[in-house]
Write a protein that holds these residues in place. Structure first.
Motif, mmCIF file in Angstrom:
data_model
loop_
_atom_site.group_PDB
_atom_site.id
_atom_site.type_symbol
_atom_site.label_atom_id
_atom_site.label_comp_id
_atom_site.label_asym_id
_atom_site.label_seq_id
_atom_site.Cartn_x
_atom_site.Cartn_y
_atom_site.Cartn_z
ATOM 1 N N VAL A 62 -0.889 -10.523 -0.242
ATOM 2 C CA VAL A 62 0.001 -9.637 -1.413
ATOM 3 C C VAL A 62 0.831 -8.791 -0.820
ATOM 4 O O VAL A 62 1.773 -8.380 -1.186
ATOM 5 C CB VAL A 62 -0.922 -9.619 -2.528
ATOM 6 C CG1 VAL A 62 -0.301 -8.759 -3.498
ATOM 7 C CG2 VAL A 62 -1.423 -10.880 -3.247
ATOM 8 N N ALA A 63 0.112 -7.736 -0.079
ATOM 9 C CA ALA A 63 0.835 -6.481 0.329
ATOM 10 C C ALA A 63 1.979 -6.782 0.946
ATOM 11 O O ALA A 63 2.871 -6.133 0.928
ATOM 12 C CB ALA A 63 -0.154 -5.518 0.860
ATOM 13 N N LEU A 64 1.642 -7.728 2.179
ATOM 14 C CA LEU A 64 2.866 -8.042 3.117
ATOM 15 C C LEU A 64 4.042 -8.712 2.423
ATOM 16 O O LEU A 64 5.152 -8.263 2.661
ATOM 17 C CB LEU A 64 2.359 -8.872 4.092
ATOM 18 C CG LEU A 64 1.276 -8.314 5.079
ATOM 19 C CD1 LEU A 64 0.577 -9.337 5.941
ATOM 20 C CD2 LEU A 64 2.054 -7.100 5.834
ATOM 21 N N THR A 65 3.678 -9.313 1.212
ATOM 22 C CA THR A 65 4.735 -10.170 0.549
ATOM 23 C C THR A 65 5.518 -9.150 -0.175
ATOM 24 O O THR A 65 6.797 -8.742 -0.112
ATOM 25 C CB THR A 65 4.325 -11.188 -0.233
ATOM 26 O OG1 THR A 65 3.574 -12.001 0.331
ATOM 27 C CG2 THR A 65 5.409 -12.047 -1.181
ATOM 28 N N ALA A 66 4.972 -8.197 -0.879
ATOM 29 C CA ALA A 66 5.584 -7.008 -1.628
ATOM 30 C C ALA A 66 6.251 -6.220 -0.654
ATOM 31 O O ALA A 66 7.523 -5.947 -0.916
ATOM 32 C CB ALA A 66 4.740 -6.283 -2.293
#
Length: 118
Positions: A62-66
């Motif tokens: 989630v953090a990498l996509t954001a």
């Protein structure tokens, strides 16, 4: 997650340590794709062997996509995953990635998925 850089190599992309219960549980990174066909950035996250199967991939994914969309700016973030890696494929689909194509290689092949900015 907090980015960590190694001073011994030029910083081409950030690498984060994934921590759980006070210890290192793996790493996460988002880097320019090594292949020309995705034309963008790819997240990579890998739990340590003793952390696999414990759900520690969701938060980094989630953090990498954001980070890919919000900081790096592309409209699409790409992922290439071994076609036999059902847990990672399932996670990415739940996060809104869609399969673009399958790439025939040795073994199970590779699945190319894309997350489009909403």
């Amino acid at each position: 997650m907090r980015p960590a850089r190694r001073p011994s190599w030029p910083p081409r992309f950030d690498v984060w340590a994934v921590r759980h219960a006070g210890r290192c549980a793996g790493h996460a990174e988002i880097k320019p794709s090594p292949e020309p066909w995705p034309d963008g950035h790819e997240p990579a996250y890998a739990p340590a062997p003793d952390g696999q199967g414990r759900g520690l991939g969701r938060e980094p994914a989630v953090a990498l996509t954001a980070y890919g969309h919000d900081t790096l700016g592309p409209a699409e973030v790409h992922a290439t995953v071994d076609a036999g890696n059902a847990p990672s494929l399932s996670l990415l689909v739940r996060l809104g990635y869609t399969c673009v194509r399958d790439i025939a290689e040795d073994g199970d092949g590779t699945r190319h998925l894309t997350h489009r900015r909403r």
